[in-house]
Enzyme design. Structure first.
Site, PDB file in Angstrom:
ATOM      1  N   PHE A  27       1.632  -3.704   3.843  1.00 27.52           N
ATOM      2  CA  PHE A  27       1.927  -5.050   4.358  1.00 27.52           C
ATOM      3  C   PHE A  27       3.407  -5.354   4.118  1.00 27.52           C
ATOM      4  O   PHE A  27       3.956  -5.054   3.054  1.00 27.52           O
ATOM      5  CB  PHE A  27       1.092  -6.098   3.627  1.00 27.52           C
ATOM      6  CG  PHE A  27      -0.343  -6.201   4.084  1.00 27.52           C
ATOM      7  CD1 PHE A  27      -0.819  -5.465   5.148  1.00 27.52           C
ATOM      8  CD2 PHE A  27      -1.212  -7.062   3.438  1.00 27.52           C
ATOM      9  CE1 PHE A  27      -2.136  -5.565   5.569  1.00 27.52           C
ATOM     10  CE2 PHE A  27      -2.536  -7.184   3.841  1.00 27.52           C
ATOM     11  CZ  PHE A  27      -2.996  -6.431   4.917  1.00 27.52           C
ATOM     12  N   LYS A  74      -9.423   7.974   3.224  1.00 28.79           N
ATOM     13  CA  LYS A  74      -9.896   6.603   2.965  1.00 28.79           C
ATOM     14  C   LYS A  74     -11.314   6.400   3.494  1.00 28.79           C
ATOM     15  O   LYS A  74     -11.988   5.450   3.106  1.00 28.79           O
ATOM     16  CB  LYS A  74      -8.955   5.578   3.585  1.00 28.79           C
ATOM     17  CG  LYS A  74      -7.617   5.401   2.860  1.00 28.79           C
ATOM     18  CD  LYS A  74      -6.823   4.271   3.479  1.00 28.79           C
ATOM     19  CE  LYS A  74      -5.478   4.082   2.778  1.00 28.79           C
ATOM     20  NZ  LYS A  74      -4.523   5.161   3.111  1.00 28.79           N
ATOM     21  N   HIS A  84      -9.785   2.020   0.403  1.00 32.15           N
ATOM     22  CA  HIS A  84      -8.336   1.823   0.345  1.00 32.15           C
ATOM     23  C   HIS A  84      -7.949   1.334  -1.041  1.00 32.15           C
ATOM     24  O   HIS A  84      -8.250   0.207  -1.422  1.00 32.15           O
ATOM     25  CB  HIS A  84      -7.928   0.810   1.405  1.00 32.15           C
ATOM     26  CG  HIS A  84      -6.454   0.723   1.639  1.00 32.15           C
ATOM     27  ND1 HIS A  84      -5.529   1.390   0.862  1.00 32.15           N
ATOM     28  CD2 HIS A  84      -5.727   0.046   2.583  1.00 32.15           C
ATOM     29  CE1 HIS A  84      -4.313   1.120   1.297  1.00 32.15           C
ATOM     30  NE2 HIS A  84      -4.411   0.315   2.345  1.00 32.15           N
ATOM     31  N   HIS A 111      -2.479   7.500   6.862  1.00 32.11           N
ATOM     32  CA  HIS A 111      -2.782   6.220   6.218  1.00 32.11           C
ATOM     33  C   HIS A 111      -4.194   5.788   6.615  1.00 32.11           C
ATOM     34  O   HIS A 111      -4.988   5.410   5.763  1.00 32.11           O
ATOM     35  CB  HIS A 111      -1.751   5.178   6.630  1.00 32.11           C
ATOM     36  CG  HIS A 111      -1.854   3.887   5.903  1.00 32.11           C
ATOM     37  ND1 HIS A 111      -1.829   3.803   4.524  1.00 32.11           N
ATOM     38  CD2 HIS A 111      -2.007   2.613   6.350  1.00 32.11           C
ATOM     39  CE1 HIS A 111      -1.951   2.537   4.157  1.00 32.11           C
ATOM     40  NE2 HIS A 111      -2.065   1.794   5.244  1.00 32.11           N
ATOM     41  N   CYS A 122       0.808  -1.226   0.000  1.00 31.74           N
ATOM     42  CA  CYS A 122       0.000   0.000   0.000  1.00 31.74           C
ATOM     43  C   CYS A 122       0.837   1.270   0.000  1.00 31.74           C
ATOM     44  O   CYS A 122       0.290   2.374  -0.102  1.00 31.74           O
ATOM     45  CB  CYS A 122      -0.955  -0.023   1.183  1.00 31.74           C
ATOM     46  SG  CYS A 122      -1.985  -1.507   1.204  1.00 31.74           S
ATOM     47  N   GLU A 149      -0.563   4.558  14.187  1.00 33.44           N
ATOM     48  CA  GLU A 149      -0.211   5.790  13.470  1.00 33.44           C
ATOM     49  C   GLU A 149      -0.394   7.014  14.357  1.00 33.44           C
ATOM     50  O   GLU A 149       0.439   7.926  14.347  1.00 33.44           O
ATOM     51  CB  GLU A 149      -1.052   5.923  12.202  1.00 33.44           C
ATOM     52  CG  GLU A 149      -0.643   7.106  11.343  1.00 33.44           C
ATOM     53  CD  GLU A 149      -1.279   7.112   9.968  1.00 33.44           C
ATOM     54  OE1 GLU A 149      -0.850   7.914   9.113  1.00 33.44           O
ATOM     55  OE2 GLU A 149      -2.221   6.314   9.740  1.00 33.44           O
TER      56      GLU A 149
END
Length: 416
Positions: free
Chosen positions: A403, A337, A342, A305, A165, A316
């Site tokens: 990831f 998002k 996403h 994010h 991502c 985060e």
């Protein structure tokens, strides 16, 4: 050596809430959700039956049908979106040195629909290998950068970045570095993704990464809400034209923003889970601030994010509080998002565009779908819940994490 300045001179967006930058920004400003029941296949047997699909997009409006059939949707999105940005920047092989114009494009998964369809076709047959001759070039991630370069005749640096991502943010940082080092004058960058297929949805369901709020798709992506239960899959593309500042000035280009820093780090912790204390997120923001040669208190806005997962959102925010200290309470923080879903490898590109438009418009796009406070988050933080807020934004940070523990931060500055 003296590093060159890098600015953004073109933008393109193909998103679940708008198929142009203007449409995309209007939807962000108004808090529009792109989530709805899946139409690309029958999701009846899937745990998650909704996603943030593109709407009203017909590839044949932009690419010849015969040529489009040689491309996976992620490449179609890349080509169409990059063309928007190239046209917006006013560049062509006739008015720039094409040997110094590159393409660096990101994707986390690439041609998943192609791979899925070809393998399903083989499994349904008698075992005789009958594969499309374009199977491999349709599937591979780097083909998107190749197609963009061929379409426009750009012969500079050309490759793709893959970091889940964080892929398109990595593409932006790589482009920034190639230009400020003098290797290229212009780079078309960004990312695309098209993973709303049976194997994509099933695979992320198996990871327990997706929201299963099938009774209310439009409210399913709810970063920082106490009842968040996973992210919502999105698809599309975002593109930016990055250009050396003096080169842009010399040709009279409009300038949206300046890229002033990029940070990279790794969690070195887990395949899919973020570091619980946000260690990688902390390091990547510190690295980006050092690269930009600015202080934490210089930042006005962070496009986080913020995927709407139980663990990711907490890590985060812990990192932001560590890096920014008391200034964290003076920041605007939001997760777009909550509206787009996403977009995986394309997330960084469309979120960098959202950050640039915040600089341009003096408006912070909201984090929609906030219903219940989560005691994990300090109530003094301004997470820009539910409604856009006006603010003079001079410096914005865009965060993306992938990831594998891949982290990337891009820092953008308003240009008068």
């Amino acid at each position: 050596m003296s590093l060159k300045r890098v600015v953004v001179t073109g933008l393109g967006a193909l998103t679940p809430i708008g198929n142009t930058v203007e449409q995309y920004w209007t939807s962000l400003e108004n808090g529009v959700s792109g989530a709805a029941p899946i139409t690309k296949f029958d999701p009846a047997k899937f745990k998650t039956k909704f996603a943030c699909e593109l709407k009203g997009f017909n590839v044949e409006d932009f690419i010849d049908r015969k040529e489009a059939r040689k491309m996976d949707p992620f490449t179609q999105y890349a080509v169409v979106c990059a063309e928007q940005a190239v046209n917006d920047a006013g560049i062509s092989k006739d008015n720039v040195d094409v040997d110094r114009v590159g393409v660096i494009w990101g994707a986390g998964i690439g041609g998943l629909k192609t791979f899925h369809d070809e393998l399903m076709g083989f499994a349904a047959g008698d075992g005789t290998p009958r594969f499309n001759p374009f199977f491999i070039p349709k599937m591979i991630i780097d083909i998107s950068a190749g197609y963009i370069s061929m379409r426009h005749g750009f012969r500079g640096p050309n490759f793709s970045t893959v970091s889940a991502c964080a892929s398109s943010s990595n593409a932006i940082v790589d482009s920034f570095n190639y230009i400020r080092l003098g290797i290229a004058d212009i780079i078309v960058t960004g990312g695309s993704e098209a993973a709303i297929v049976e194997s994509g949805m099933g695979g992320f369901n198996a990871l327990k990464a997706l929201s299963e709020r099938n009774d209310s798709p439009e409210t399913a992506s709810r970063p920082f809400d106490k009842d968040r239960d996973g992210f919502v899959m999105g698809e599309g593309a975002g593109s930016l034209v990055l250009e050396e500042y003096e080169h842009a000035k010399a040709r009279g280009a409009k300038i949206y923003a300046e890229v002033i820093g990029g940070g990279l780090s790794a969690d070195a912790y887990h395949l899919t889970a973020p570091h619980p204390e946000g260690l990688g997120a902390k390091n990547v923001m510190l690295n980006a601030l050092r690269d930009a040669k600015i202080k934490p208190e210089d930042v006005d806005y962070i496009n986080v994010h913020g995927t709407s997962t139980p663990l990711g959102d907490i890590g985060e925010i812990k990192a932001i509080q560590h890096v920014f200290g008391d200034h964290a309470y003076k920041l605007n923080i939001s997760s777009t998002k909550s509206m787009t879903g996403h977009l995986l490898g394309a997330a960084g590109a469309i979120e960098a565009i959202a950050s640039i438009m915040a600089l341009q418009k003096g408006i912070i796009p909201p984090t929609i779908n906030h219903f219940t406070d989560d005691e994990s988050f300090d109530p003094r933080l301004n997470l820009t819940f539910n409604k856009a807020q006006k603010r003079d934004v001079k410096i914005a940070v865009s965060n993306t994490f992938g990831f594998g523990g891949h982290n990337c931060s891009v820092i953008l500055r308003k240009v008068d």
